[in-house]
Design an enzyme around this catalytic site. Sequence first.
Site, PDB file in Angstrom:
ATOM      1  N   GLU A  40      -1.784  11.047  -0.714  1.00  0.00           N
ATOM      2  CA  GLU A  40      -0.408  11.518  -0.825  1.00  0.00           C
ATOM      3  C   GLU A  40      -0.327  12.607  -1.894  1.00  0.00           C
ATOM      4  O   GLU A  40      -0.661  12.383  -3.055  1.00  0.00           O
ATOM      5  CB  GLU A  40       0.500  10.337  -1.213  1.00  0.00           C
ATOM      6  CG  GLU A  40       1.933  10.729  -1.512  1.00  0.00           C
ATOM      7  CD  GLU A  40       2.776   9.543  -1.976  1.00  0.00           C
ATOM      8  OE1 GLU A  40       2.242   8.418  -2.106  1.00  0.00           O
ATOM      9  OE2 GLU A  40       3.974   9.755  -2.211  1.00  0.00           O
ATOM     10  N   ASP A  71       8.081   5.469  -1.638  1.00  0.00           N
ATOM     11  CA  ASP A  71       7.621   6.605  -0.837  1.00  0.00           C
ATOM     12  C   ASP A  71       6.215   6.368  -0.317  1.00  0.00           C
ATOM     13  O   ASP A  71       5.916   6.651   0.836  1.00  0.00           O
ATOM     14  CB  ASP A  71       7.620   7.880  -1.691  1.00  0.00           C
ATOM     15  CG  ASP A  71       8.903   8.671  -1.485  1.00  0.00           C
ATOM     16  OD1 ASP A  71       9.750   8.215  -0.680  1.00  0.00           O
ATOM     17  OD2 ASP A  71       9.059   9.723  -2.132  1.00  0.00           O
ATOM     18  N   ASP A  84       4.634   3.127  -4.773  1.00  0.00           N
ATOM     19  CA  ASP A  84       6.097   3.068  -4.827  1.00  0.00           C
ATOM     20  C   ASP A  84       6.658   3.104  -3.404  1.00  0.00           C
ATOM     21  O   ASP A  84       5.910   3.059  -2.431  1.00  0.00           O
ATOM     22  CB  ASP A  84       6.639   4.219  -5.677  1.00  0.00           C
ATOM     23  CG  ASP A  84       6.215   5.584  -5.121  1.00  0.00           C
ATOM     24  OD1 ASP A  84       5.682   5.629  -3.987  1.00  0.00           O
ATOM     25  OD2 ASP A  84       6.407   6.596  -5.818  1.00  0.00           O
ATOM     26  N   ASP A  94       0.835   6.602  -3.719  1.00  0.00           N
ATOM     27  CA  ASP A  94       1.409   6.003  -4.917  1.00  0.00           C
ATOM     28  C   ASP A  94       1.885   4.594  -4.590  1.00  0.00           C
ATOM     29  O   ASP A  94       2.216   4.287  -3.451  1.00  0.00           O
ATOM     30  CB  ASP A  94       2.631   6.817  -5.387  1.00  0.00           C
ATOM     31  CG  ASP A  94       2.229   8.218  -5.837  1.00  0.00           C
ATOM     32  OD1 ASP A  94       1.029   8.414  -6.123  1.00  0.00           O
ATOM     33  OD2 ASP A  94       3.110   9.089  -5.893  1.00  0.00           O
TER      34      ASP A  94
END
Length: 642
Positions: free
Chosen positions: A431, A508, A506, A504
């Site tokens: 990402e 997203d 998180d 990541d």
Amino acid sequence: MAAKTVNYDDSSIQILKGLDAVRKRPGMYIGSTDSHGLHHLIWEIVDNAVDEALNGYGKKITITLEADGSCTVEDEGRGMPIGKHASGVNTLQVIFTVLHAGGKFTSEGGYRTAGGLHGVGASVVNALSEWLTVEVAHEGKLVRMRFEHGDKKIYPLEELGKTNRTGSKVTFKPDKKIFTTTDFKYDTVCERAREEAFLLSGIAITVIDKRGKKEVRETFCYDDGLKSFLEYLHEDRNVLMAPVKFSGESQTIKVDVAFQYTDDYQENTFSFVNLVRTLDGGTHEVGYKTAFTKAVNDYARKYGLLKDKDKNLEGSDVREGLTSIISVSIPEELLQFEGQTKGKLGTPQAKPAVDAVVSEKLAFWLEENRDQSDMLVRKMMKASMAREAARKAREDARKGKKTSKAEKVLSGKLAPAQSKDARIKELFLVEGDSAGGSAKQGRDSHYQAILPLRGKVLNTEKASVSEIEKNVELNTLIHALGAGVGADFDYTESNYGKVIIMTDADDDGSHIQILLLTFFYRYMRPLLEQGMVYIALPPLYRVTKGKVLEYCYTDDELDELRRKLGKIEVQRYKGLGEMNASQLWETTMDPASRTLIQVSIEDGILAERRVSTLMGDKADLRRKWIEENISFTLEDDFRVES
Ligand code: 2B7
């Protein structure tokens, strides 16, 4: 499976072996001693109740997860036999303490329909239980028997009195010494109960959970099970027609099939033999597909939709957007399974049997529903043209333009690995550009390739193949893997043995994971089935105390470290980009120290529904699903293994 003819020596050896054999090697009898094997116990008992229902006795079956951790299965059949058995002891005792006693009692002209490979019966469940009680209402009498540790302690049969009902009730407590977990999962039990109810129209299966503060229960009962099954699978899809169902019997094989078209591109086939899923298909699926394709082509020719000069529609054209359920019951003596996991039906007679039923009934249905048939044939012809165009493009590419196209697509994006050995090579999908940069610097370029993902990944649940081919990110991914896409995908041609999603930790990042997994699920499913897709687990915290440096991947680990080291300095990683190249290597990419999560598909039906619910275009359903499944994590959709 019990042999059909047993000579005296064989049968006495079997009886001598008794239940200790089961306790010694439980895996041989129920597959495993994990959660899967644990739930298998329930289905062994339920299978017997289902058989009784299929013989025409008792339409209601209840499964109760009791507060004390035991499980009760109850039916309204004739009640198990309770008289004296030829061997001198009570028949109930034989049923629960003699291995493979099952088949001998079911010779009432019928055959065992429920149960598949592990159809080994009640004695195995008893062998693997701390205790088991059975209560039977049979021919006016109500009796009870209790066993502890299988046949270690057998209590004499108790007569509880008179009754005017009939039925059987078995309660068992799985042995904690045998199973790695004895925690029955309500959802797992419901999923299978629902599936059985779909396949057994008219039979009601109730699941009750008495372990929580509030009792929970659900009843699964469908008048027209296979149609309901399709409605369930297609709850949030756009269907092109009402479900269609055919039933018939050919040479002692009972055949039920149902199908429905959606506006999707995938084909999906769920096949069952004697109520057990055949994940790898087999002769019944071949018979279905052959007959389906032929009936459609015959129809298309007869009405001039296909002209003389046109080629026949291929199976894959005919099945684009088609979901099929194929359920056959086959007498035990004809059963034959193949393949490593025995998930493929080998019985040769199943092919002509299914073919006969589908050929006759589908030809009739097509004639009777001209408007729908013509609409479907036109859709199939479109699929056929798209396939031809794709084939031509590939051929052109092979004639010389391919390398240049692949190179163009990949240039400047992919940092390739040097090795030519696909088996050891790993493709990291990373990402963001900054993490991609660190990954490129930190990796072992001998076998690790980096593909940074910019921008959003396309939601492939709603996209057509041509949209996917136009999408830069996915197009790059397809070319990097070099194994084709969709129906043409061949995992053995993959340039990489592992595809590792690195995002990541998180929201997203999870979203990107889900979008990529959806793409793999829809267009490169064998990659998931082969266990070639992984998710990298970056650390959440960097912890230092003096010269000590540690990384924590979970909050629990951080708490643990706090307890161990006292006051520590904690840096929370917000994203991969915060790590420099060597940190990223050490924590997330180095096989010696990283943690990878292997993604696999637990259950085609669940995955199918979840993928379509999460990624489909009905936003209200998606919201509802997420609300109802608050514990939503990746693990709920895809089984993950460290
Ligand atoms: C092969 C063994 C398992 N059996 C019968 C008759 C009724 C019957 C069963 C059953 C599970 C949990 C409650 C036949 C016995 C087979 O022979 S098994 N009901 N239910 C069951 O296991 N439920 C039977 C002929 C006449 N009377 C009864």
